[in-house]
Design a protein around this motif. Structure first.
Motif, PDB file in Angstrom:
ATOM      1  N   VAL A 138       0.858  -1.192   0.000  1.00  0.00           N
ATOM      2  CA  VAL A 138       0.000   0.000   0.000  1.00  0.00           C
ATOM      3  C   VAL A 138       0.894   1.243   0.000  1.00  0.00           C
ATOM      4  O   VAL A 138       1.211   1.793   1.063  1.00  0.00           O
ATOM      5  N   PRO A 139       1.328   1.701  -1.168  1.00  0.00           N
ATOM      6  CA  PRO A 139       2.241   2.852  -1.233  1.00  0.00           C
ATOM      7  C   PRO A 139       1.674   4.120  -0.600  1.00  0.00           C
ATOM      8  O   PRO A 139       2.436   4.947  -0.094  1.00  0.00           O
ATOM      9  N   LYS A 140       0.353   4.290  -0.621  1.00  0.00           N
ATOM     10  CA  LYS A 140      -0.219   5.541  -0.118  1.00  0.00           C
ATOM     11  C   LYS A 140       0.014   5.723   1.376  1.00  0.00           C
ATOM     12  O   LYS A 140      -0.168   6.830   1.899  1.00  0.00           O
ATOM     13  N   ASN A 141       0.411   4.652   2.068  1.00  0.00           N
ATOM     14  CA  ASN A 141       0.713   4.760   3.492  1.00  0.00           C
ATOM     15  C   ASN A 141       2.201   4.985   3.758  1.00  0.00           C
ATOM     16  O   ASN A 141       2.624   5.003   4.915  1.00  0.00           O
ATOM     17  N   ARG A 142       2.981   5.127   2.708  1.00  0.00           N
ATOM     18  CA  ARG A 142       4.437   5.255   2.850  1.00  0.00           C
ATOM     19  C   ARG A 142       4.928   6.604   2.341  1.00  0.00           C
ATOM     20  O   ARG A 142       4.334   7.209   1.452  1.00  0.00           O
ATOM     21  N   ARG A 143       6.047   7.036   2.927  1.00  0.00           N
ATOM     22  CA  ARG A 143       6.750   8.216   2.438  1.00  0.00           C
ATOM     23  C   ARG A 143       8.100   7.768   1.869  1.00  0.00           C
ATOM     24  O   ARG A 143       8.676   6.785   2.324  1.00  0.00           O
ATOM     25  N   VAL A 144       8.599   8.496   0.896  1.00  0.00           N
ATOM     26  CA  VAL A 144       9.841   8.130   0.210  1.00  0.00           C
ATOM     27  C   VAL A 144      10.867   9.243   0.382  1.00  0.00           C
ATOM     28  O   VAL A 144      10.548  10.425   0.216  1.00  0.00           O
ATOM     29  N   VAL A 192       7.025  12.637  -0.773  1.00  0.00           N
ATOM     30  CA  VAL A 192       8.412  12.431  -1.195  1.00  0.00           C
ATOM     31  C   VAL A 192       9.265  13.559  -0.636  1.00  0.00           C
ATOM     32  O   VAL A 192       8.856  14.725  -0.639  1.00  0.00           O
ATOM     33  N   LEU A 193      10.448  13.199  -0.143  1.00  0.00           N
ATOM     34  CA  LEU A 193      11.404  14.182   0.357  1.00  0.00           C
ATOM     35  C   LEU A 193      12.706  14.036  -0.421  1.00  0.00           C
ATOM     36  O   LEU A 193      13.301  12.962  -0.444  1.00  0.00           O
ATOM     37  N   PHE A 194      13.137  15.097  -1.089  1.00  0.00           N
ATOM     38  CA  PHE A 194      14.416  15.105  -1.790  1.00  0.00           C
ATOM     39  C   PHE A 194      15.475  15.711  -0.867  1.00  0.00           C
ATOM     40  O   PHE A 194      15.316  16.838  -0.390  1.00  0.00           O
ATOM     41  N   SER A 239      17.753   8.957   6.184  1.00  0.00           N
ATOM     42  CA  SER A 239      16.690   8.311   6.956  1.00  0.00           C
ATOM     43  C   SER A 239      16.526   8.977   8.318  1.00  0.00           C
ATOM     44  O   SER A 239      15.405   9.183   8.798  1.00  0.00           O
ATOM     45  N   ILE A 240      17.662   9.317   8.941  1.00  0.00           N
ATOM     46  CA  ILE A 240      17.597  10.009  10.233  1.00  0.00           C
ATOM     47  C   ILE A 240      16.954  11.376  10.063  1.00  0.00           C
ATOM     48  O   ILE A 240      16.089  11.788  10.850  1.00  0.00           O
ATOM     49  N   LEU A 241      17.363  12.089   9.024  1.00  0.00           N
ATOM     50  CA  LEU A 241      16.798  13.412   8.764  1.00  0.00           C
ATOM     51  C   LEU A 241      15.297  13.332   8.534  1.00  0.00           C
ATOM     52  O   LEU A 241      14.524  14.140   9.054  1.00  0.00           O
ATOM     53  N   ALA A 242      14.871  12.333   7.766  1.00  0.00           N
ATOM     54  CA  ALA A 242      13.447  12.207   7.454  1.00  0.00           C
ATOM     55  C   ALA A 242      12.622  11.829   8.675  1.00  0.00           C
ATOM     56  O   ALA A 242      11.414  12.091   8.718  1.00  0.00           O
TER      57      ALA A 242
END
Length: 332
Positions: free
Chosen positions: A26-32, A61-63, A288-291
């Motif tokens: 379920v991608p809609k429950n995930r952040r990238v 999404v976070l760049f 990952s830590i930053l996010a």
């Protein structure tokens, strides 16, 4: 490539990664979180955002630029604000090494340098030299044994780099993917490594890239940066004792006149070593830590919610807006 062309390349690739490798149901429950280079085509970023948000339907999404994420992976309970301290990052990749100063959670773009001394570049240059030398020594023969592919060159180079210095005068015999065998001179590899990484007279060497980056730093940051250098990237694993040899080169080289002002600080140069995380994964861990921190919503890219329907204007709920591509550093 245009953004549309990138979409055509990225969608099947990311779709396979998400469904077959990561098993995301379920991608809609995930952040990238996307760790991107400092200098990346805007079309790639826009295509990534479109594929991840519109086609694969991830929530957000976070760049994150790679140099910004690395200091977060260096934090510890005893020094939680490490990411704010100035650091000179030396990121050695496949084709090039990128050097940049980071301070206060931002990188100093004026200090950015790129030099062609990645592992693939080293292997390719070495392969050309070996094949050229073999062609000269076997010109009277019908068959010339060559290193046929870059993959062969990287595999053989990894073997030769592990040869102890005391045995460098002895040629080694290695097998090729073509079932042939080839005689290799470790001395040639050592000379090439010295030229590409540690020769201050070569303006495209790693040492010169570091010197140029330090030269471009603000005056008050030169010494703190020289005392807090971090070598990362998968390419850094290929050269034995790279960190030690870099420090020796910086402290003992005859500094070109262009960098004469750096002489007083080079003797005080030091590296952050050993790293708490393998150098080829440290950017991902830092991101990952930053996010995981309490970032403002503005940092995350999402698809804007469609306007609520009113009596006067009816908006179809199936309308999908394009994501707004924001720069990480434009968020205040």
């Amino acid at each position: 490539m245009t953004e549309q062309e990138w979409r055509g390349v990225l969608y099947p690739f990311l779709s396979r990664v998400v469904t077959d490798l990561l098993l995301v149901a379920v991608p809609k429950n995930r952040r990238v979180v996307v760790v991107e280079p400092m200098v990346a085509p805007s079309t790639v970023r826009a295509a990534l955002a479109h594929v991840l948000l519109n086609e694969l339907a991830f929530h957000a999404v976070l760049f994150v630029p790679g140099p910004i994420s690395i200091p977060y992976a260096l934090s510890s309970p005893t020094s939680p604000n490490t990411q704010q301290q100035p650091k000179l990052l030396i990121d050695i990749g496949a084709t090039e090494a990128r050097i940049v100063a980071v301070e206060g959670g931002r990188y100093l773009m004026d200090t950015f340098q790129a030099v062609p001394c990645g592992f693939h570049t080293l292997a390719s240059t070495w392969m050309d030299l070996v094949n050229k030398n073999n062609a000269k020594t076997t010109q009277d023969q019908d068959i010339t044994i060559r290193i046929p592919t870059l993959q062969d060159a990287m595999r053989l180079l990894s073997q030769v780099l592990l040869v102890p210095a005391k045995q460098s005068s002895q040629a080694i015999v290695a097998s090729l993917s073509t079932t042939d065998s080839i005689s290799l001179d470790p001395t040639l590899v050592m000379e090439l490594v010295e030229e590409l990484y540690f020769n201050s007279n070569n303006p495209e060497s790693l040492v010169c890239g570091m010197l140029e980056s330090l030269r471009q730093c603000p005056l008050d940051l030169k010494l703190p940066l020289a005392q807090s250098m971090v070598v990362v990237g998968g390419g850094s694993l290929a050269i034995p004792n790279l960190e030690k040899r870099l420090l020796e080169a910086l402290s003992s080289i005859s500094v070109p006149q262009k960098y004469a002002s750096l002489s007083p600080i080079l003797s005080k140069a030091s590296l952050v070593s050993p790293l708490p995380i393998p150098p080829h994964t440290i950017a991902w861990v830092g991101a990952s830590i930053l996010a995981s921190l309490e970032l403002k919503d503005e940092y995350w890219m999402t698809i804007p919610e469609p306007p609520q329907p009113t009596d006067e204007i009816m908006v179809s709920s199936s309308t999908v807006s394009s994501p707004i591509v924001r720069d990480f550093f434009q968020i205040k």
